[in-house]
Design a protein around this motif. Structure first.
Motif, short mmCIF file in Angstrom:
data_model
loop_
_atom_site.label_atom_id
_atom_site.label_comp_id
_atom_site.label_asym_id
_atom_site.label_seq_id
_atom_site.Cartn_x
_atom_site.Cartn_y
_atom_site.Cartn_z
N MET A 1 0.85 -1.20 0.00
CA MET A 1 0.00 0.00 0.00
C MET A 1 0.88 1.24 0.00
N THR A 2 0.60 2.20 -0.83
CA THR A 2 1.35 3.45 -0.85
C THR A 2 0.53 4.55 -0.22
N SER A 3 1.24 5.51 0.37
CA SER A 3 0.52 6.62 0.99
C SER A 3 -0.02 7.54 -0.08
N THR A 4 -1.09 8.23 0.23
CA THR A 4 -1.74 9.13 -0.71
C THR A 4 -1.84 10.50 -0.09
N PRO A 5 -2.04 11.56 -0.90
CA PRO A 5 -2.20 12.90 -0.32
C PRO A 5 -3.34 12.91 0.69
N LEU A 6 -3.19 13.73 1.69
CA LEU A 6 -4.16 13.76 2.77
C LEU A 6 -5.52 14.23 2.28
N PRO A 7 -6.60 13.68 2.82
CA PRO A 7 -7.95 14.00 2.34
C PRO A 7 -8.39 15.38 2.81
N ARG A 8 -8.28 16.39 1.94
CA ARG A 8 -8.59 17.76 2.34
C ARG A 8 -9.65 18.39 1.45
N ARG A 9 -10.21 17.66 0.50
CA ARG A 9 -11.12 18.30 -0.45
C ARG A 9 -12.30 18.94 0.25
N VAL A 74 6.35 10.17 17.96
CA VAL A 74 5.67 10.64 16.76
C VAL A 74 6.68 10.78 15.62
N PRO A 75 6.38 10.28 14.43
CA PRO A 75 7.28 10.46 13.30
C PRO A 75 7.50 11.95 13.00
N ARG A 76 8.67 12.25 12.49
CA ARG A 76 9.01 13.64 12.20
C ARG A 76 7.97 14.29 11.27
N ALA A 77 7.53 13.56 10.24
CA ALA A 77 6.57 14.12 9.30
C ALA A 77 5.25 14.45 9.97
N VAL A 78 4.80 13.58 10.87
CA VAL A 78 3.54 13.82 11.57
C VAL A 78 3.68 14.99 12.53
N HIS A 79 4.83 15.06 13.20
CA HIS A 79 5.08 16.19 14.10
C HIS A 79 5.09 17.51 13.33
N GLU A 80 5.77 17.53 12.20
CA GLU A 80 5.85 18.78 11.43
C GLU A 80 4.48 19.16 10.88
N ALA A 81 3.69 18.17 10.48
CA ALA A 81 2.33 18.48 10.02
C ALA A 81 1.50 19.05 11.17
N ARG A 82 1.68 18.49 12.37
CA ARG A 82 0.97 18.99 13.55
C ARG A 82 1.35 20.44 13.85
N VAL A 83 2.63 20.75 13.80
CA VAL A 83 3.08 22.13 14.05
C VAL A 83 2.48 23.07 13.02
N ARG A 312 -11.39 22.51 22.38
CA ARG A 312 -10.48 21.37 22.35
C ARG A 312 -9.38 21.68 21.35
N ASN A 313 -8.24 21.01 21.49
CA ASN A 313 -7.14 21.22 20.54
C ASN A 313 -7.49 20.51 19.24
N LEU A 314 -8.28 21.15 18.42
CA LEU A 314 -8.75 20.53 17.19
C LEU A 314 -7.65 20.40 16.14
N ALA A 315 -6.60 21.21 16.24
CA ALA A 315 -5.48 21.05 15.31
C ALA A 315 -4.87 19.66 15.47
N GLU A 316 -4.73 19.20 16.70
CA GLU A 316 -4.18 17.87 16.93
C GLU A 316 -5.17 16.78 16.51
N THR A 317 -6.46 17.06 16.67
CA THR A 317 -7.45 16.10 16.20
C THR A 317 -7.37 15.94 14.69
N VAL A 318 -7.25 17.04 13.96
CA VAL A 318 -7.10 16.99 12.51
C VAL A 318 -5.81 16.25 12.14
N ASN A 319 -4.79 16.37 12.98
CA ASN A 319 -3.50 15.72 12.74
C ASN A 319 -3.58 14.20 12.77
N VAL A 320 -4.69 13.66 13.29
CA VAL A 320 -4.91 12.21 13.25
C VAL A 320 -4.78 11.70 11.81
N ALA A 321 -5.30 12.47 10.85
CA ALA A 321 -5.22 12.06 9.44
C ALA A 321 -3.78 11.94 8.99
N ASP A 322 -2.90 12.80 9.49
CA ASP A 322 -1.49 12.72 9.13
C ASP A 322 -0.85 11.47 9.72
#
Length: 432
Positions: A1-9, A74-83, A312-322
């Motif tokens: 399975m390959t990763s795909t762009p995050l679902p943001r539409r 947390v992986p670096r990519a997920v951390h950077e997306a969270r920031v 609530r810290n919704l930015a971190e909730t959205v980061n679940v997708a990352d």
């Protein structure tokens, strides 16, 4: 399975619905594209190069981290997306905290996590951790005198204490049954199932158990235990998924029970303070929420009744997708389980071949997991754990008596070379 762009539409469509939102679309697109570009790409047939994974984390080079069963990294990519999400939120807090765009992004995160777990999205509540999910059941069920809640000593306190607290207030009974942990090495899944079912009485209304326990890694056959419990008259089965979600496939177990609660900060490697609870439709019909806020009337009948969406810290909730996208990039659940099994088999063979070390976990993979307990001859486990970190930078957890063993919990990114170095150190600590 390959990763795909995050679902943001849906997120972007909602932004475009307002003039102020439209001005933020380019910045959000840049954030999403940058986050997706940092995700790992699975190689041939969905099998990533495991030896290359460690570089994708923020772990200090001098640390050998073997304690993912307590708290993961947390992986670096997920951390950077969270920031990036936290910064984006501050560009217009009202829009992202209370506007339609944040609603869409949160639902994308819920859908991504539901896909990873293999559950229906409409059954999945986004919580803060496993403890909160179990508390939702303990606080919300109408239990009273004459009712009984049963669990064994393998249950983590986070899935136990809330029942005892509520029992004192409401008059129902709690039985904590000692599990024969010293016998767990040789127990089959069927024997573990039979042990649980023998503990039930005609008063038992709730059975609570871990999918995988956090001390020695006993894997419970959740569908079989749940089916047997219901035949015995148990009304509700609640499962702690903290040590299973992200390590082994969980869809069948989650579907078999009334509430299946886990955390993202261990094997799924999301930000700390994020969790989930799969709550069955039948349970939602009788379960009162632990708290109430503005959306109770709006979310009547929905799993959203059991989420706290005040402030609530919704930015971190959205980061679940990352976090989910990163895990998807590592391959399928089956490929990851194969890697975890290989790590566990390496540890088993190494311990069995080493005088002074004793394996305290299930011998067979089907009855266990990639978190294992190892006893060091002549040494106190808490003392061993402290020395390992102080002298060698190795992080494990030491359980005192009666187990008196160190728990070793490697991740997919842990190499066999790291494990070999660790076991050489451990071997040197044993008293002949």
């Amino acid at each position: 399975m390959t990763s795909t762009p995050l679902p943001r539409r849906r997120f972007l469509r909602a932004l475009a619905a307002s003039a102020v939102g439209a001005t933020l679309i380019p910045r959000f697109e840049l954030h999403a594209a940058a986050a997706a570009a940092r995700l790992p790409r699975a190689q041939g047939g969905g099998r990533p190069a495991w030896q290359e994974l460690r570089a994708r984390y923020l772990l200090a080079p001098e640390v050998t981290y073997l304690n993912h069963a307590s708290i993961g990294t947390v992986p670096r990519a997920v951390h950077e997306a969270r920031v990036g999400l936290l910064a984006l939120c501050e560009e217009n807090p009202w829009l992202y905290m209370w506007g339609a765009p944040w609603e869409a992004a949160r639902e994308d995160a819920r859908a991504a996590l539901a896909g990873l777990l293999g559950v229906q999205v409409e059954d999945l509540a986004l919580t803060h951790n496993t403890t909160e999910g179990v508390n939702v059941a303990a606080n919300g069920l109408a239990l009273g005198p004459g009712d009984e809640v049963v669990f064994t000593s393998l249950n983590h306190d986070g899935a136990s204490v809330t029942w005892e607290h509520n029992a004192r207030r409401r008059g129902f009974r709690v039985r904590r049954v000692p599990f024969p942990i010293s016998e767990s090495r040789g127990m089959s899944r069927t024997e573990v199932t039979d042990f649980h079912l023998r503990q039930l009485s005609d008063r038992t209304r709730v059975l609570v158990l871990p999918h995988v326990d956090n001390m020695v890694g006993v894997r419970h056959d959740v569908p079989a235990i749940a089916a047997g419990a219901r035949r015995a008259g148990v009304r509700y089965v609640v499962v702690d998924a903290a040590q299973s979600a992200g390590m082994i496939p969980v869809a069948d177990a989650a579907a078999a029970v009334d509430l299946y609660a886990g955390s993202l900060h261990k094997w799924i490697q999301g930000a700390k303070g994020l969790g989930f609870a799969r709550i069955s439709p039948d349970l939602r019909g009788v379960l009162e929420p632990s708290w109430v806020t503005w959306g109770q009337a709006r979310w009547e009948g929905s799993v959203r009744r059991y989420e706290d969406y005040g402030t609530r810290n919704l930015a971190e909730t959205v980061n679940v997708a990352d976090a989910v996208a990163f895990q998807d990039g590592l391959g399928t659940a089956e490929h990851k389980e194969e890697r975890y099994r290989a790590l566990r088999d390496f540890m088993y063979d190494r311990v069995e071949a080493t005088p002074g070390l004793t394996w305290r976990s299930p011998r067979r993979w089907e009855a266990g997991a990639s978190l294992v307990a190892v006893q060091v001859q002549g040494r106190s486990a808490p003392e061993v754990a402290a020395r390992l970190y102080r002298e060698h930078g190795v992080v494990v957890r030491g359980f005192g008596p009666p187990l008196d063993a160190v728990r070793v919990a490697p991740h997919l990114s842990t190499s066999e070379a790291e494990l070999e170095s660790f076991f050489r150190i451990l071997e040197g600590m044993a008293v002949p």
